[in-house]
Write a protein that holds these residues in place. Sequence first.
Motif, PDB file in Angstrom:
ATOM      1  N   PRO A  41       0.823  -1.200   0.000  1.00 18.84           N
ATOM      2  CA  PRO A  41       0.000   0.000   0.000  1.00 18.84           C
ATOM      3  C   PRO A  41       0.864   1.261   0.000  1.00 18.84           C
ATOM      4  CG  PRO A  41      -0.679  -1.507   1.738  1.00 18.84           C
ATOM      5  CD  PRO A  41       0.571  -2.048   1.169  1.00 18.84           C
ATOM      6  N   SER A  42       0.259   2.354  -0.418  1.00 16.10           N
ATOM      7  CA  SER A  42       0.948   3.629  -0.456  1.00 16.10           C
ATOM      8  C   SER A  42       1.480   3.998   0.925  1.00 16.10           C
ATOM      9  CB  SER A  42      -0.040   4.698  -0.935  1.00 16.10           C
ATOM     10  OG  SER A  42       0.641   5.858  -1.269  1.00 16.10           O
ATOM     11  N   GLY A  43       2.708   4.463   0.971  1.00 19.20           N
ATOM     12  CA  GLY A  43       3.266   4.900   2.252  1.00 19.20           C
ATOM     13  C   GLY A  43       3.889   3.807   3.093  1.00 19.20           C
ATOM     14  N   THR A  44       4.011   2.572   2.537  1.00 18.18           N
ATOM     15  CA  THR A  44       4.642   1.521   3.343  1.00 18.18           C
ATOM     16  C   THR A  44       6.150   1.626   3.328  1.00 18.18           C
ATOM     17  OG1 THR A  44       4.183   0.188   1.427  1.00 18.18           O
ATOM     18  CG2 THR A  44       3.172  -0.485   3.488  1.00 18.18           C
ATOM     19  N   GLY A  45       6.702   2.425   2.411  1.00 20.90           N
ATOM     20  CA  GLY A  45       8.156   2.564   2.418  1.00 20.90           C
ATOM     21  C   GLY A  45       8.851   1.892   1.255  1.00 20.90           C
ATOM     22  N   ASN A 244      -6.308  -8.317  -5.584  1.00 21.88           N
ATOM     23  CA  ASN A 244      -7.539  -8.152  -6.349  1.00 21.88           C
ATOM     24  C   ASN A 244      -8.177  -6.790  -6.173  1.00 21.88           C
ATOM     25  OD1 ASN A 244      -7.454 -10.810  -7.410  1.00 21.88           O
ATOM     26  ND2 ASN A 244      -8.062 -11.540  -5.381  1.00 21.88           N
ATOM     27  N   GLY A 245      -7.561  -5.952  -5.350  1.00 21.89           N
ATOM     28  CA  GLY A 245      -8.076  -4.593  -5.182  1.00 21.89           C
ATOM     29  C   GLY A 245      -9.452  -4.528  -4.582  1.00 21.89           C
ATOM     30  N   LEU A 246      -9.746  -5.420  -3.635  1.00 22.85           N
ATOM     31  CA  LEU A 246     -11.071  -5.393  -3.009  1.00 22.85           C
ATOM     32  C   LEU A 246     -11.129  -4.292  -1.943  1.00 22.85           C
ATOM     33  CD1 LEU A 246     -11.421  -9.244  -2.508  1.00 22.85           C
ATOM     34  CD2 LEU A 246     -12.266  -7.839  -4.410  1.00 22.85           C
ATOM     35  N   PRO A 247     -12.257  -3.588  -1.865  1.00 26.00           N
ATOM     36  CA  PRO A 247     -12.341  -2.504  -0.881  1.00 26.00           C
ATOM     37  C   PRO A 247     -12.410  -3.003   0.552  1.00 26.00           C
ATOM     38  CG  PRO A 247     -14.421  -2.724  -2.064  1.00 26.00           C
ATOM     39  CD  PRO A 247     -13.462  -3.666  -2.718  1.00 26.00           C
ATOM     40  N   ASP A 248     -12.990  -4.182   0.770  1.00 26.74           N
ATOM     41  CA  ASP A 248     -13.152  -4.640   2.148  1.00 26.74           C
ATOM     42  C   ASP A 248     -12.169  -5.748   2.470  1.00 26.74           C
ATOM     43  OD1 ASP A 248     -15.294  -2.960   2.871  1.00 26.74           O
ATOM     44  OD2 ASP A 248     -16.591  -4.184   1.585  1.00 26.74           O
ATOM     45  N   GLY A 249     -11.679  -5.722   3.700  1.00 25.46           N
ATOM     46  CA  GLY A 249     -10.738  -6.753   4.101  1.00 25.46           C
ATOM     47  C   GLY A 249      -9.782  -6.191   5.121  1.00 25.46           C
ATOM     48  N   PRO A 250      -8.723  -6.929   5.393  1.00 27.85           N
ATOM     49  CA  PRO A 250      -7.797  -6.505   6.451  1.00 27.85           C
ATOM     50  C   PRO A 250      -6.955  -5.277   6.089  1.00 27.85           C
ATOM     51  CG  PRO A 250      -7.058  -8.549   5.428  1.00 27.85           C
ATOM     52  CD  PRO A 250      -8.406  -8.260   4.867  1.00 27.85           C
ATOM     53  N   VAL A 251      -6.799  -4.945   4.792  1.00 35.06           N
ATOM     54  CA  VAL A 251      -5.994  -3.773   4.455  1.00 35.06           C
ATOM     55  C   VAL A 251      -6.864  -2.532   4.563  1.00 35.06           C
ATOM     56  CG1 VAL A 251      -4.455  -2.719   2.772  1.00 35.06           C
ATOM     57  CG2 VAL A 251      -4.825  -5.192   2.751  1.00 35.06           C
ATOM     58  N   PRO A 252      -6.551  -1.619   5.465  1.00 36.14           N
ATOM     59  CA  PRO A 252      -7.412  -0.442   5.608  1.00 36.14           C
ATOM     60  C   PRO A 252      -7.148   0.558   4.489  1.00 36.14           C
ATOM     61  CG  PRO A 252      -5.578  -0.305   7.138  1.00 36.14           C
ATOM     62  CD  PRO A 252      -5.395  -1.572   6.355  1.00 36.14           C
ATOM     63  N   PHE A 253      -8.225   1.175   3.975  1.00 34.09           N
ATOM     64  CA  PHE A 253      -8.084   2.246   2.993  1.00 34.09           C
ATOM     65  C   PHE A 253      -7.816   3.561   3.724  1.00 34.09           C
ATOM     66  CE2 PHE A 253     -10.643   5.658   0.914  1.00 34.09           C
ATOM     67  CZ  PHE A 253      -9.771   5.927  -0.126  1.00 34.09           C
ATOM     68  N   HIS A 254      -8.421   3.685   4.936  1.00 29.05           N
ATOM     69  CA  HIS A 254      -8.329   4.944   5.664  1.00 29.05           C
ATOM     70  C   HIS A 254      -7.114   4.993   6.561  1.00 29.05           C
ATOM     71  CE1 HIS A 254     -12.218   6.372   4.383  1.00 29.05           C
ATOM     72  NE2 HIS A 254     -12.699   5.166   4.618  1.00 29.05           N
ATOM     73  N   TYR A 255      -6.531   6.173   6.652  1.00 31.23           N
ATOM     74  CA  TYR A 255      -5.525   6.463   7.662  1.00 31.23           C
ATOM     75  C   TYR A 255      -6.244   6.375   9.009  1.00 31.23           C
ATOM     76  CZ  TYR A 255      -1.279   8.750   9.319  1.00 31.23           C
ATOM     77  OH  TYR A 255      -0.093   9.038   9.925  1.00 31.23           O
ATOM     78  N   GLU A 259     -14.090   7.160  14.659  1.00 29.87           N
ATOM     79  CA  GLU A 259     -15.290   6.781  13.906  1.00 29.87           C
ATOM     80  C   GLU A 259     -15.877   8.000  13.184  1.00 29.87           C
ATOM     81  OE1 GLU A 259     -17.412   3.752  12.588  1.00 29.87           O
ATOM     82  OE2 GLU A 259     -16.009   3.467  14.239  1.00 29.87           O
ATOM     83  N   PHE A 260     -16.179   7.833  11.875  1.00 33.10           N
ATOM     84  CA  PHE A 260     -16.618   8.971  11.066  1.00 33.10           C
ATOM     85  C   PHE A 260     -17.907   9.597  11.606  1.00 33.10           C
ATOM     86  CE2 PHE A 260     -17.960  10.464   6.605  1.00 33.10           C
ATOM     87  CZ  PHE A 260     -17.289  11.656   6.770  1.00 33.10           C
ATOM     88  N   GLY A 261     -18.890   8.731  11.921  1.00 35.79           N
ATOM     89  CA  GLY A 261     -20.178   9.234  12.412  1.00 35.79           C
ATOM     90  C   GLY A 261     -20.020  10.052  13.685  1.00 35.79           C
ATOM     91  N   VAL A 262     -19.146   9.566  14.557  1.00 37.22           N
ATOM     92  CA  VAL A 262     -18.931  10.265  15.832  1.00 37.22           C
ATOM     93  C   VAL A 262     -18.337  11.638  15.557  1.00 37.22           C
ATOM     94  CG1 VAL A 262     -17.662  10.193  18.000  1.00 37.22           C
ATOM     95  CG2 VAL A 262     -18.602   8.080  17.028  1.00 37.22           C
ATOM     96  N   GLU A 263     -17.345  11.688  14.628  1.00 39.18           N
ATOM     97  CA  GLU A 263     -16.664  12.943  14.374  1.00 39.18           C
ATOM     98  C   GLU A 263     -17.616  13.964  13.744  1.00 39.18           C
ATOM     99  OE1 GLU A 263     -12.879  12.387  12.576  1.00 39.18           O
ATOM    100  OE2 GLU A 263     -12.222  14.391  13.154  1.00 39.18           O
ATOM    101  N   LEU A 264     -18.541  13.471  12.874  1.00 38.95           N
ATOM    102  CA  LEU A 264     -19.490  14.393  12.239  1.00 38.95           C
ATOM    103  C   LEU A 264     -20.434  15.001  13.256  1.00 38.95           C
ATOM    104  CD1 LEU A 264     -20.546  12.674   8.906  1.00 38.95           C
ATOM    105  CD2 LEU A 264     -19.155  14.720   9.233  1.00 38.95           C
ATOM    106  N   LEU A 265     -20.816  14.189  14.261  1.00 37.84           N
ATOM    107  CA  LEU A 265     -21.797  14.669  15.236  1.00 37.84           C
ATOM    108  C   LEU A 265     -21.184  15.601  16.271  1.00 37.84           C
ATOM    109  CD1 LEU A 265     -23.955  11.469  15.760  1.00 37.84           C
ATOM    110  CD2 LEU A 265     -24.498  13.569  14.495  1.00 37.84           C
ATOM    111  N   GLN A 266     -19.851  15.580  16.338  1.00 40.80           N
ATOM    112  CA  GLN A 266     -19.203  16.466  17.312  1.00 40.80           C
ATOM    113  C   GLN A 266     -19.399  17.932  16.907  1.00 40.80           C
ATOM    114  OE1 GLN A 266     -15.201  15.078  17.374  1.00 40.80           O
ATOM    115  NE2 GLN A 266     -15.583  13.640  19.038  1.00 40.80           N
ATOM    116  N   PRO A 267     -19.564  18.811  17.884  1.00 37.17           N
ATOM    117  CA  PRO A 267     -19.798  20.222  17.559  1.00 37.17           C
ATOM    118  C   PRO A 267     -18.557  20.841  16.907  1.00 37.17           C
ATOM    119  CG  PRO A 267     -19.540  19.951  19.930  1.00 37.17           C
ATOM    120  CD  PRO A 267     -19.558  18.583  19.342  1.00 37.17           C
TER     121      PRO A 267
END
Lengths: 267, 266
Positions: A41-45, A244-255, A259-267
């Motif tokens: 993945p990108s950034g592994t060195g 195979n370039g699958l979106p789901d699995g052990p390799v995270p796409f996100h840094y 949790e996204f939902g929690v961060e959105l709800l924060q003021p």
Amino acid sequence: MASEPPLVEIRGLRFEYSGRTIFDGIDIDIRRGGVTAIMGPSGTGKTTLLRLIGGQERPMSGCVRVDGMEVARLSRKRLYELRKRMGMLFQSGALLTDLSVFDNVAFPLREHTRLPEEMIRDLVLVKLQAVGLRGARDLMPAALSGGMARRVALARAIALDPMMIMYDEPFSGQDPISMGVLVKLIREINDALGMTTIIVSHDVHETAAIADYLYLLSEGRVVEHGTPARLQRSGSEWTRQFLNGLPDGPVPFHYPAPEFGVELLQP
Amino acid sequence: MNQRITTTVLQRLGHWALGRLQRLGRGNLFLLHVVPGLPGLLARPGLMVQQTFAIGVLSLPIVVVAGLFVGMVLALQLYNTMVDFGAEQSLGPVVALSLVRELGPVVTALLFAGRAGSALAAEIGLMKATEQLSSMEMMAVDPLRRVVAPRLAGGILSLPLLSAIFSAVGISGGFLVATGLLGVDSNAYWSQMRANVDLFDDVANGVIKSVVFGVVVTWIAVFEGYDAAPTSEGVARATTRTVVNSSLAVLGLDFILTALMFGDNT
Ligand SMILES: Nc1ncnc2c1ncn2[C@@H]1O[C@H](COP(=O)(O)OP(=O)(O)OP(=O)(O)O)[C@@H](O)[C@H]1O
Ligand SMILES: [Mg+2]
């Protein structure tokens, strides 16, 4: 065959950038005469690994041996002698912007050989012809597209016919046609000149098509290695997801992040 | 409370001073690595000619224009004072001495820092930011020899020549104003100058100054470029630092050199 020592031998390599561990004890063998691909993945060195092989960075511990010599211990003079036998294609191309395409490819020849100018001209034209840019020889690097610049850099990297060549992302920014040509070219250069090739790439299909051996890196470790055919059949979920370039699995796409939902709800 | 503030201030000061010293050390080491590459340039005169052209010849217009105006203003100002003492026939040597000893080397060095020094720092900094220096290293070409050494040599060669041109143009500018505008005798301007300007005491000392300035300004410029952080911000900072540091260095060194060269006359 098996008794011949590998051209590049990496043992227990540890490396960090200002406290951040990039490699945490990796072992890699690059077989002579073959095409070995390093993927991850990108950034592994991956770029950092090439810089370690080229002696531009020093490992914190462990060793990198090229042709039997430990790179980090070479004197400056011996290191430069070794680098003359290594070609490297930078991810950005890194052409010298004050020289034309022709002079860029001629640069290593003029610096390291005393060949007459006519011979340099012929050699440069042969290399430029190979990457399909003979007609662009008088352009300045600023007038090239990213993909073209990388092909010129490739021509420059093979100008001295090195024993080993390292490609950092040779395929990115190439259209399907030049991509196909490049894939073939890299394989041909390797076989015709008896070179050893290391490719760093994200392009799974192209790379798997020409590589004899693959290393998959992630989070500072070698996740798996083997021939492309063997890795395709690998039982590891990580390997399957990556190849195979699958979106789901052990390799995270996100840094890593909250949790996204929690961060959105924060003021 | 007061004590704590004092400690913090001292800490900051110490930190700042250490940082400065470290930079100075790096700059010296850098020079130590570049200098062995200078003799090798003799084998490749083309590289040096190219850099001397880029650094020196392209700085020529600004140096000539500035020299002309400085010389003309100098003649006007000095004449107004000297005429009160009936000494206006000595205008020639006074203009010449001011230029050759002081204004020539110093003003040229300041212009040079702004025109050529900043360009050198930006060029080398950008080459670093775009991995050109890195790729040279991987091609077994030492950027200190191939990129830095010719530029250093070109700068050191250019500044004394530019200073000489500045002084010559300034003296001519002073002549134009003195004879054309102020009615000074043109023979007196030149003959007095020849009689009172000494080749060793005045001209040679001016040349020594400009050689020192050439080394310092170019050294600072190539070092700042080479040491720049490989980002656009880093290059911008390197350029600014080149102009500021080398201008200050020129002014400071000028005082020291002047004191050493002319101090015992008084
Ligand atoms: N000069 C540096 N200083 C600090 N950290 C760095 C430096 N260069 C790279 N890194 C870090 O090291 C890690 C590995 O970088 P590297 O460029 O080797 O990744 P890569 O595998 O080549 O990624 P990509 O596929 O995107 O090119 C990155 O996370 C990056 O943030
Ligand atoms: Mg990379």
